[in-house]
Design a protein around this motif. Structure first.
Motif, PDB file in Angstrom:
ATOM      1  N   PRO A 249      26.628 -34.249  -2.704  1.00 21.55           N
ATOM      2  CA  PRO A 249      27.341 -35.333  -3.399  1.00 21.55           C
ATOM      3  C   PRO A 249      28.616 -34.890  -4.100  1.00 21.55           C
ATOM      4  CG  PRO A 249      25.330 -34.706  -4.580  1.00 21.55           C
ATOM      5  CD  PRO A 249      25.316 -33.955  -3.287  1.00 21.55           C
ATOM      6  N   GLN A 250      28.761 -33.567  -4.320  1.00 20.79           N
ATOM      7  CA  GLN A 250      29.956 -33.097  -5.037  1.00 20.79           C
ATOM      8  C   GLN A 250      31.193 -33.070  -4.139  1.00 20.79           C
ATOM      9  OE1 GLN A 250      27.549 -31.258  -3.789  1.00 20.79           O
ATOM     10  NE2 GLN A 250      27.970 -29.065  -3.726  1.00 20.79           N
ATOM     11  N   PHE A 251      30.997 -33.082  -2.820  1.00 18.19           N
ATOM     12  CA  PHE A 251      32.146 -32.909  -1.923  1.00 18.19           C
ATOM     13  C   PHE A 251      32.876 -34.224  -1.673  1.00 18.19           C
ATOM     14  CE2 PHE A 251      29.951 -29.002   0.157  1.00 18.19           C
ATOM     15  CZ  PHE A 251      30.425 -28.192  -0.867  1.00 18.19           C
ATOM     16  N   ASP A 252      34.164 -34.045  -1.344  1.00 21.61           N
ATOM     17  CA  ASP A 252      35.071 -35.154  -1.073  1.00 21.61           C
ATOM     18  C   ASP A 252      34.738 -35.764   0.299  1.00 21.61           C
ATOM     19  OD1 ASP A 252      37.257 -36.690  -0.476  1.00 21.61           O
ATOM     20  OD2 ASP A 252      38.726 -35.079  -0.685  1.00 21.61           O
TER      21      ASP A 252
ATOM     22  N   LEU B 191      33.757 -26.040 -16.836  1.00 22.26           N
ATOM     23  CA  LEU B 191      32.482 -26.155 -16.092  1.00 22.26           C
ATOM     24  C   LEU B 191      32.451 -27.580 -15.558  1.00 22.26           C
ATOM     25  CD1 LEU B 191      30.160 -24.436 -18.643  1.00 22.26           C
ATOM     26  CD2 LEU B 191      29.980 -23.980 -16.207  1.00 22.26           C
ATOM     27  N   SER B 192      32.321 -27.734 -14.275  1.00 17.80           N
ATOM     28  CA  SER B 192      32.425 -29.079 -13.711  1.00 17.80           C
ATOM     29  C   SER B 192      31.155 -29.894 -13.926  1.00 17.80           C
ATOM     30  CB  SER B 192      32.699 -28.987 -12.208  1.00 17.80           C
ATOM     31  OG  SER B 192      32.474 -30.243 -11.612  1.00 17.80           O
ATOM     32  N   GLY B 193      31.321 -31.053 -14.549  1.00 15.08           N
ATOM     33  CA  GLY B 193      30.189 -31.963 -14.745  1.00 15.08           C
ATOM     34  C   GLY B 193      29.670 -32.492 -13.420  1.00 15.08           C
ATOM     35  N   LYS B 194      30.587 -32.778 -12.492  1.00 16.90           N
ATOM     36  CA  LYS B 194      30.187 -33.338 -11.194  1.00 16.90           C
ATOM     37  C   LYS B 194      29.397 -32.314 -10.385  1.00 16.90           C
ATOM     38  CE  LYS B 194      32.011 -35.741  -7.161  1.00 16.90           C
ATOM     39  NZ  LYS B 194      33.161 -36.034  -6.339  1.00 16.90           N
ATOM     40  N   TRP B 195      29.869 -31.086 -10.377  1.00 19.23           N
ATOM     41  CA  TRP B 195      29.176 -30.032  -9.622  1.00 19.23           C
ATOM     42  C   TRP B 195      27.831 -29.708 -10.295  1.00 19.23           C
ATOM     43  CZ3 TRP B 195      33.591 -31.181  -7.519  1.00 19.23           C
ATOM     44  CH2 TRP B 195      33.925 -30.689  -6.262  1.00 19.23           C
ATOM     45  N   ALA B 196      27.804 -29.743 -11.639  1.00 22.05           N
ATOM     46  CA  ALA B 196      26.550 -29.464 -12.353  1.00 22.05           C
ATOM     47  C   ALA B 196      25.497 -30.510 -11.974  1.00 22.05           C
ATOM     48  CB  ALA B 196      26.798 -29.477 -13.863  1.00 22.05           C
ATOM     49  N   LYS B 197      25.928 -31.758 -11.848  1.00 27.21           N
ATOM     50  CA  LYS B 197      25.006 -32.843 -11.479  1.00 27.21           C
ATOM     51  C   LYS B 197      24.414 -32.592 -10.090  1.00 27.21           C
ATOM     52  CE  LYS B 197      24.966 -37.819 -11.883  1.00 27.21           C
ATOM     53  NZ  LYS B 197      25.800 -38.975 -11.651  1.00 27.21           N
ATOM     54  N   ALA B 198      25.204 -31.952  -9.241  1.00 22.04           N
ATOM     55  CA  ALA B 198      24.712 -31.632  -7.888  1.00 22.04           C
ATOM     56  C   ALA B 198      23.955 -30.306  -7.871  1.00 22.04           C
ATOM     57  CB  ALA B 198      25.902 -31.571  -6.927  1.00 22.04           C
ATOM     58  N   GLY B 199      23.734 -29.731  -9.057  1.00 21.78           N
ATOM     59  CA  GLY B 199      22.941 -28.497  -9.149  1.00 21.78           C
ATOM     60  C   GLY B 199      23.731 -27.243  -8.854  1.00 21.78           C
ATOM     61  N   HIS B 200      25.056 -27.306  -9.038  1.00 22.22           N
ATOM     62  CA  HIS B 200      25.873 -26.144  -8.693  1.00 22.22           C
ATOM     63  C   HIS B 200      26.566 -25.583  -9.927  1.00 22.22           C
ATOM     64  CE1 HIS B 200      27.716 -23.798  -5.448  1.00 22.22           C
ATOM     65  NE2 HIS B 200      28.673 -23.639  -6.344  1.00 22.22           N
TER      66      HIS B 200
END
Ligand code: SF4
Length: 695
Positions: free
Chosen positions: A362-365, A543-552
């Motif tokens: 989900p983090q990718f464009d 620290l990216s919130g979007k990437w953190a949400k995707a577990g990264h």
């Protein structure tokens, strides 16, 4: 002989798409130069100027071809355009009836014109539009999105006004964008310093004030050392960070162990030089451009290299600043209406993508996806089978690692179509070849270009095609007509242009004066305080919130790259100013300029192996693939690396100038299709070791 006329158009010899003007005499293009009204100042690179040789070259597909032998056997039946388009449309209808529209995959080379391609894919109902970026710039794109919430092209590199330019994973003087080269040279002439960080002394490095020759794969470590110095020496822009940055304290804690001394031991640069660089940057801030990279499909942590480049720019207050990375403007930012999108002719398909982008990742464009992952659906049938593939100006068999593995994945396709203006390995292995007219002999749709001064631009046809080729709009609208996609079945390019220009207040006549239409009188620099960042925090995120949400984790611990086994090298590749990857190597003029590539080997390593400069050597992979190439013995490459220019080692019998010249780096990367950066999505093409022996 008729008088010379000048046609404004757009170069197509690489993905930059420079504005050009073409002198035409007796219906033939006779000279190409940069558009005099553009920042190219009439200049052009060698490849753009070699378009006339490409147009006249008989060693390219001259007419539509349908395969009659096995894939890759080179046995074809020349057919008319009607027969070729009927054949492709009928095949697509059959495949879609059996497997659904989602079983159709498209890939191209991105750039400003994909709206037409996306419209076609939406029209048939497939979500699987992709471009080549998994083997190019996805890590930068995702790096930008993870730090500033928008794509990499939403900020400009204001090189002309910069006081310090840092090139890392960007060789601006050889991987050429003419306007960028001009801007960088103007910046340097105006006093900007240039720093280059690379594994070899390239042409950009030859112009640098500071050059760091670092160990291959340690860029992330280098950047952590710089961040440490900026923070712990108090060299960052505190006011900017307080106002616009989220996660600074976590970043400060994270980089604590990554001192300049630590980075020096890891990279081979000196700690003093790293600290000195941080001081130079601080003195030049905010007019600093730390370029986040262009072709960054290299290491397992290249995403982190791109991210830390944006982070350094943020610590210096360069993001949003004049002379740094100011935010660009689309039409709406300057009070104008944008082009009407062709993709909006059809609803967005609701199916999930075959490559997993947007749902599994989900983090990718979701825009151009990750085409390498879509190939897996051909093999596994998961999440559903992919059965038809249309490749537009894209040569994955040359652009991606391990072409034999890729051919095996494609064996499950019922239809493989290549739309191309030159022969390529992909075209040779296709079922149908549709010859695309060169950029001199075709029009393209109008494109919008965001920038400090946004504009619309258009490619005009300078001459009629020498052979039986067609423009992209003619091919796509021809297929649309046969597939019943009536809104996209435009009969003339004027109809298409007029559709795009509705409500813009611009007419096609307005492009006559300069070849483009500027939407603002002067550059608009929007202050950071006016920028609304679409990150979860609304700020620049360490620290990216979007990437953190995707577990990264977007600040992962540094992992030291493995050293090559005894007697081996880490493979490295790059560009040269006179070629665009593989597709110009057979060009009559450019082949003369550089007929083959060479293998850069450090003097000390060559001496150990008894290899002298100019010797013919065999470079071999750990699985046994090999290529023959001449050695270039030099002190200007890191001893762990073996470097070669990408795009050589052609094997096609139809390319008399390119066949058998040099070696193909991508063939020396066994299993490379499965090796990709989970953070940023790019293939990790420099995570391979090779051996060398003298022949
Ligand atoms: S950089 Fe060169 S090849 Fe690329 S578009 Fe510009 S002129 Fe053409």
């Amino acid at each position: 002989m008729t008088a010379t006329k000048s046609v404004f158009s757009v170069c197509g010899m690489c993905t930059v798409r420079c504005p050009i003007q073409v002198d035409v005499q007796d219906g033939k293009a006779v000279r190409v130069q940069g558009n005099e009204f553009s920042p190219l100042k009439k200049g052009l690179c060698a490849r753009g100027a070699a378009g006339i040789a490409l147009e006249q070259d008989p060693e390219k597909p001259q007419t539509p071809l349908i395969r009659v032998g096995e894939r890759g056997e080179g046995k074809w039946r020349a057919v008319s355009w009607d027969e070729a388009l009927d054949y492709v449309a009928d095949k697509l209808k059959g495949i879609m009836a059996e497997h659904g529209p989602r079983s159709v995959l498209w890939s191209d080379r991105g750039g400003p014109f994909p709206d037409l391609h996306q419209a076609f894919m939406r029209g048939i109902g497939s979500p699987n539009y992709c471009n080549h970026d998994a083997s190019c710039a996805r890590n930068v794109q995702h790096g930008a999105q993870s730090v500033i919430g928008v794509g990499r092209k939403m900020v400009a590199y204001d090189l002309r006004n910069a006081k310090h330019i840092i090139l890392q994973t960007r060789n601006i003087m050889e991987a050429i964008n003419v306007a960028e080269v001009n801007a960088a040279l103007d910046g340097i002439a105006g006093g900007a310093k240039l720093t280059v960080i690379d594994i070899r002394g390239n042409v950009s490095a030859s112009k640098a004030d500071n050059f760091f020759l670092i160990r291959p794969g340690t860029d992330y470590g280098f950047n952590l050392g710089v961040i440490h110095a900026l923070i712990y020496e108090g060299l960052y822009n505190k006011e900017y960070v307080e106002q616009f940055v989220d996660g600074f304290e976590q970043l400060k804690e994270f980089v604590k162990p990554y001192t300049p001394e630590w980075a020096a031991a890891e990279t081979g640069a000196s700690a003093e030089a790293i600290v000195d660089l941080a001081r130079q940057l601080s003195a030049a801030a905010p007019s600093v451009v730390w370029h986040p990279g262009w072709m960054v499909a290299r290491y397992n942590d290249s995403f982190q290299v791109c991210r830390t480049a944006y982070i350094i720019n943020a610590l210096l207050g360069s993001i949003g600043a004049k002379g740094g990375l100011p935010f660009v403007n689309a039409a709406k930012e300057v009070g104008r209406k944008g082009l009407k999108k062709l993709a909006d002719l059809f609803p967005k398909p609701e199916e999930k993508r075959a490559d997993g982008v947007g749902w599994k990742y989900p983090q990718f464009d979701g825009g151009p996806g990750l085409v390498n992952l879509a190939y897996d659906a051909i093999v596994t049938g998961e999440p559903y089978p992919v059965k038809a593939y249309l490749c537009f100006r894209h040569d994955p068999l040359m652009a991606m690692p391990d072409p034999e593995a890729l051919k095996k994945k494609w064996a499950g396709l019922d239809l493989l179509v290549s739309i191309t203006f030159s022969w390529s390995d992909t075209a040779w292995n296709s079922d149908v070849v549709l010859p695309l007219s060169t950029y001199l002999a075709r029009e393209s749709i109008i494109a919008g270009k965001s920038g400090l001064k946004p504009q619309f631009f258009v490619r005009h046809r300078a001459q009629e095609p020498t052979f039986d080729s067609k423009a992209d709009w003619e091919i796509i609208c021809g297929l649309a007509k046969r597939l019943g996609l009536d809104p996209l079945a435009f009969e003339t390019i004027e109809d298409l242009w007029n559709y795009q220009l509705q409500e813009t207040g611009v007419s096609i006549e307005d492009f006559k004066a300069k070849g483009f239409v500027e939407l603002a009188d002067k550059p608009l620099y929007r202050p950071m305080s006016e920028i609304k960042l679409p990150t979860p925090s609304g700020k620049i995120e360490m620290l990216s919130g979007k990437w953190a949400k995707a577990g990264h984790d977007t600040l992962p611990p540094y992992v030291s790259p493995a050293r090559p086994p005894q007697g081996m090298f880490r493979i490295a590749f790059g560009r040269v100013g006179v070629h665009t990857q593989g597709h110009t190597v057979n060009n009559p003029l450019l082949a003369e300029q550089m007929p083959e590539n060479v293998a850069w080997i450090h003097t000390s390593r060559a001496a150990e192996m008894g290899i002298a400069d100019g010797d013919l050597v065999e470079v071999f992979s750990v699985r046994g693939e090999s290529g023959r190439i001449r050695a270039f013995v030099t002190d200007c490459v890191h001893p762990e690396a073996l470097f070669m220019v990408h795009g050589f080692g052609h094997k096609l019998p139809v390319e008399s100038r390119a066949i058998g010249k040099g070696a193909a780096d991508h063939e020396l990367m066994p299993g490379g299709l499965e090796s990709w950066d989970k953070g940023g999505g790019c293939l990790s093409m420099q995570e391979h070791f090779v051996g060398v022996r003298k022949i």
